[in-house]
Scaffold this active site. Structure first.
Site, PDB file in Angstrom:
ATOM      1  CD  GLU B  29     -38.476  60.534 -12.912  1.00 35.87           C
ATOM      2  OE1 GLU B  29     -37.692  61.325 -12.360  1.00 35.87           O
ATOM      3  OE2 GLU B  29     -38.230  59.972 -13.984  1.00 35.87           O
ATOM      4  CD  GLU B  62     -35.986  60.385 -16.194  1.00 38.87           C
ATOM      5  OE1 GLU B  62     -35.497  59.298 -16.568  1.00 38.87           O
ATOM      6  OE2 GLU B  62     -35.812  60.840 -15.048  1.00 38.87           O
ATOM      7  CG  PHE B  85     -34.007  68.292 -11.697  1.00 37.61           C
ATOM      8  CD1 PHE B  85     -34.077  69.531 -11.074  1.00 37.61           C
ATOM      9  CD2 PHE B  85     -34.158  67.152 -10.923  1.00 37.61           C
ATOM     10  CE1 PHE B  85     -34.285  69.631  -9.702  1.00 37.61           C
ATOM     11  CE2 PHE B  85     -34.371  67.241  -9.549  1.00 37.61           C
ATOM     12  CZ  PHE B  85     -34.436  68.488  -8.938  1.00 37.61           C
ATOM     13  CG  PHE B  88     -33.395  64.223 -14.878  1.00 33.35           C
ATOM     14  CD1 PHE B  88     -32.024  64.437 -14.799  1.00 33.35           C
ATOM     15  CD2 PHE B  88     -34.111  64.061 -13.701  1.00 33.35           C
ATOM     16  CE1 PHE B  88     -31.383  64.515 -13.571  1.00 33.35           C
ATOM     17  CE2 PHE B  88     -33.472  64.133 -12.467  1.00 33.35           C
ATOM     18  CZ  PHE B  88     -32.107  64.365 -12.396  1.00 33.35           C
ATOM     19  CG  HIS B 131     -30.072  67.695 -10.282  1.00 39.13           C
ATOM     20  ND1 HIS B 131     -29.068  66.764 -10.290  1.00 39.13           N
ATOM     21  CD2 HIS B 131     -31.114  67.105  -9.637  1.00 39.13           C
ATOM     22  CE1 HIS B 131     -29.480  65.666  -9.677  1.00 39.13           C
ATOM     23  NE2 HIS B 131     -30.717  65.841  -9.270  1.00 39.13           N
TER      24      HIS B 131
END
Lengths: 317, 326
Positions: B29, B62, B85, B88, B131
């Site tokens: 991403e 993801e 992060f 995720f 995060h």
């Protein structure tokens, strides 16, 4: 590719007889340990799609995989030995019936995490695209898998990048014990393709000739660089989720109705009507297949067990 | 020698490996066109150099990113995908834990999955707990994965090159704070094997085992203690899997004291594994109980005073070491 209808019949019959033997061994003997999941009634999907695939084409399969493996040309002996848990099986007894990978015939992954194979199929198709190879990936999954987040992420990405992948959704009416109406408001799972800008097609999954035509069209679309197709094959699993499923939720009349739509009987009747198949020829086909199944059982039976410490191998390279 | 941040060192490794092997591609991403146009970030400039076929900006997906890596790798490519992060990662975890880690085993050793998942991690960026959350113990717990957590840019470059060339799935975890601290990095093409720990500072009185960003904290603490006549040996694991048991045990047998330092929370953290290893294999050489310095068992808080409280610091390490010196 020239369509040989007799080969389609042979393929479906092979899957049927192979899985009937698995069910029998699972119920009546100690030879098969653990879960047994078969696809009886759904053979036309595996055989029809399998018939359009070349050796270099890839299959990503799921928990109901025996038909996909056989239709791709996997060796029944090595499948049976794997299911028996023997050292000679495709995966040396580490997979069992649920996760058989047969890289020899490009069945590269069988995953039992529902929907887990769909993003992987995007990856294998990406590799074909990246290397500019003329092959496609077929990912088989059920109606239930199309409720998973992985389905939606994967279809979106495959469509965005025009990847050569065929999403073959086998709608066999039940996801576990849930009927389709109980797990989705969508009448046709193929409609979900609209959300990702790809064609979504509904096909009679018990008509192997229609399955074949639809898969051929989707493959041509892949190879011309136009991207993926979602095909919903409407079919029915005659048995339960697994052989230990009591099927309390499946009405008997419904099962009987679908048995009348048996994909094998349908094609057999067509071929007899067309004069392509005679009763004697059919019997010969039956005999050959039954013999091959018995040989697979004998091979698996006589094969050695893995050593307990073999469990420690094959984790890292 | 050049001075690079960890992000720049990662970028150099990615670039050199992409030049060396056309099967290497990167995806994730915002790795091509990101919202932060910062040359210190690990994938900055790769899109311009290698083009959109090899630098794949993906949707926010993801599971699909990780699945892309699994599928592409079994076909012979060498994907390096990024999870923006660490928290995720949980969305990608089915693909990594159930598939990347297990599919080789399930194939009976017939297939291989030479992929790298780069994960950015670490508290101290003011982004809160969704995060910032170090989850290395999750992946180190899964047989079939290799887990790398560099503590310096020079190590990051050599370890990432090895990770990309490795035929196993590798989880490569980069602390984002290290993206802003330039350090010397050799300019030549070099690799560092996955496995061996590195003794970043030799010492005699106490062993500190650590990794990633906490290496700097450990070295600073060791420097201060040195002035007080306390000799600290700092063992930088660099890879959690495979784990270099020999270097840990050899050091503890020499010093007789162990402090394990990590930024991740305490309970179920990888520090417990190091403590157990030493208890099993070097118990008789221990002169004091094993000490763990970790984050407390809380989510990473946002407000700066609380966030700094969360991250183990030099004083925590110095006090911890003194507490086991008796």
């Amino acid at each position: 590719m020239h369509l040989n209808k007799l080969n389609l019949l042979r393929s479906m019959l092979q899957i049927r007889r192979f899985e009937e033997k698995l069910e029998q061994l699972s119920r009546e003997t100690e030879k098969i340990y653990g879960m047994m999941i078969v696809s009886t009634g759904q053979e036309a999907v595996a055989s029809g799609v399998g018939a359009v695939l070349d050796p270099a084409d890839v299959i990503i399969s799921n928990h109901r995989s025996h038909g996909h493996l056989l239709a791709k040309g996997a060796d029944p002996k090595l499948i049976m030995a794997e299911i028996f848990g023997k050292a000679t099986g495709y995966n040396k007894g580490k997979s069992g019936t649920l996760h058989i990978a047969a890289p020899e015939v490009n069945v590269l992954c069988t995953t039992t995490v529902v929907g887990g194979g769909i993003p992987i199929a995007v990856g294998t198709a990406f590799a074909s695209h990246y290397k500019q190879q003329k092959n496609v990936t077929v990912c088989f999954f059920g109606d239930g898998a199309s409720d998973e987040g992985s389905f939606h992420e994967a279809l979106n990405l495959a469509s965005l990048w025009n990847l050569p992948v065929i999403f073959a959704c086998e709608n066999n009416v039940y996801s576990g014990a849930q009927r389709v109406e109980e797990h989705s408001k969508v009448k046709n799972f193929a409609d979900r393709a609209i959300a990702y800008g790809m064609p979504g097609i509904v096909v009679d999954g018990n008509n192997v000739l229609e399955v074949y035509q639809s898969a051929m069209k989707a493959k041509e679309r892949c190879l011309s660089g136009e991207g993926p197709t979602l095909i919903e094959y409407k079919t029915y699993r005659w048995g339960g989720h697994s052989t230990h499923d009591q099927q309390s939720y499946q009405p008997q009349e419904e099962i009987e109705l679908w048995k009348k739509l048996c994909p094998i009987e349908q094609l057999k009747a067509t071929l007899i009507k067309e004069g392509v198949l005679g009763q004697e020829q059919y019997q010969q086909m039956e005999n050959e297949i039954k013999q091959a199944v018995e040989e697979a059982v004998k091979f698996a039976d006589e094969s050695p067990w893995p050593q307990p410490e073999d469990a420690m191998e094959d984790i890292y390279i | 020698m050049q001075n690079l941040t960890l992000g720049e060192a990662v970028k150099q490794a990615l670039r050199e490996e992409m030049l060396r092997d056309e099967n290497v591609f990167v995806a994730g991403e915002g790795i091509g066109v990101g919202i932060h146009n910062n040359p210190k970030l690990p994938t900055h400039g790769l899109l311009e150099e290698f083009g959109p076929e090899r630098v794949k900006d993906t949707p926010v997906s993801e599971a699909a990113i990780a699945g892309l890596a699994v599928g592409a790798s079994v076909m012979g490519l060498r994907p390096v995908v990024e999870i923006m992060f660490n928290p995720f990662f949980t969305i990608a975890s089915d693909q990594i834990i159930n598939h990347a880690a297990k599919l080789r085993y399930l194939s009976g050793g017939k297939s291989k999955f030479p992929l790298v998942v780069r994960i950015k991690t670490g508290a101290g960026i003011g982004a809160g707990c969704q995060h910032s959350h170090n989850l290395e113990a999750w992946v180190a717990h899964c047989p079939g994965l290799k887990v790398v957590m560099p503590g310096t840019p020079a190590d990051a470059k050599g370890l990432l090159k090895t990770a990309i060339r490795d035929d196993n799935p590798v989880i490569f975890i980069e602390d984002m704070i290290l993206n802003f601290i330039p350090m010397p990095v050799p300019e030549e093409d070099y690799t560092i094997p996955l496995g061996p720990a590195d003794i970043k500072k030799p010492g005699d009185d106490v062993t500190v085992v650590t990794w990633s960003k906490m290496l700097g904290t450990a070295l600073n603490a060791a420097g201060k203690l040195e002035q007080q006549g306390i000799s600290v040996e700092v063992v930088d694991l660099r890879t959690l899997a495979p784990l270099d048991e020999d270097t840990i045990l050899k050091s503890v047998r020499k010093t007789g004291r162990l402090l394990v330092l990590h930024e991740a929370t305490r309970t179920g953290g990888f520090g417990g594994e190091i403590a157990a290893l030493v208890a099993e294999k070097a118990f008789n050489q221990l002169k004091a109980p094993v000490k763990r310095i970790t984050a407390p068992d809380i989510p990473v808080p946002y407000s700066k005073p609380m966030e700094q409280f969360y991250i183990p610091n030099e004083d925590n390490v110095i006090n911890g070491i003194k507490s086991i010196l008796g």
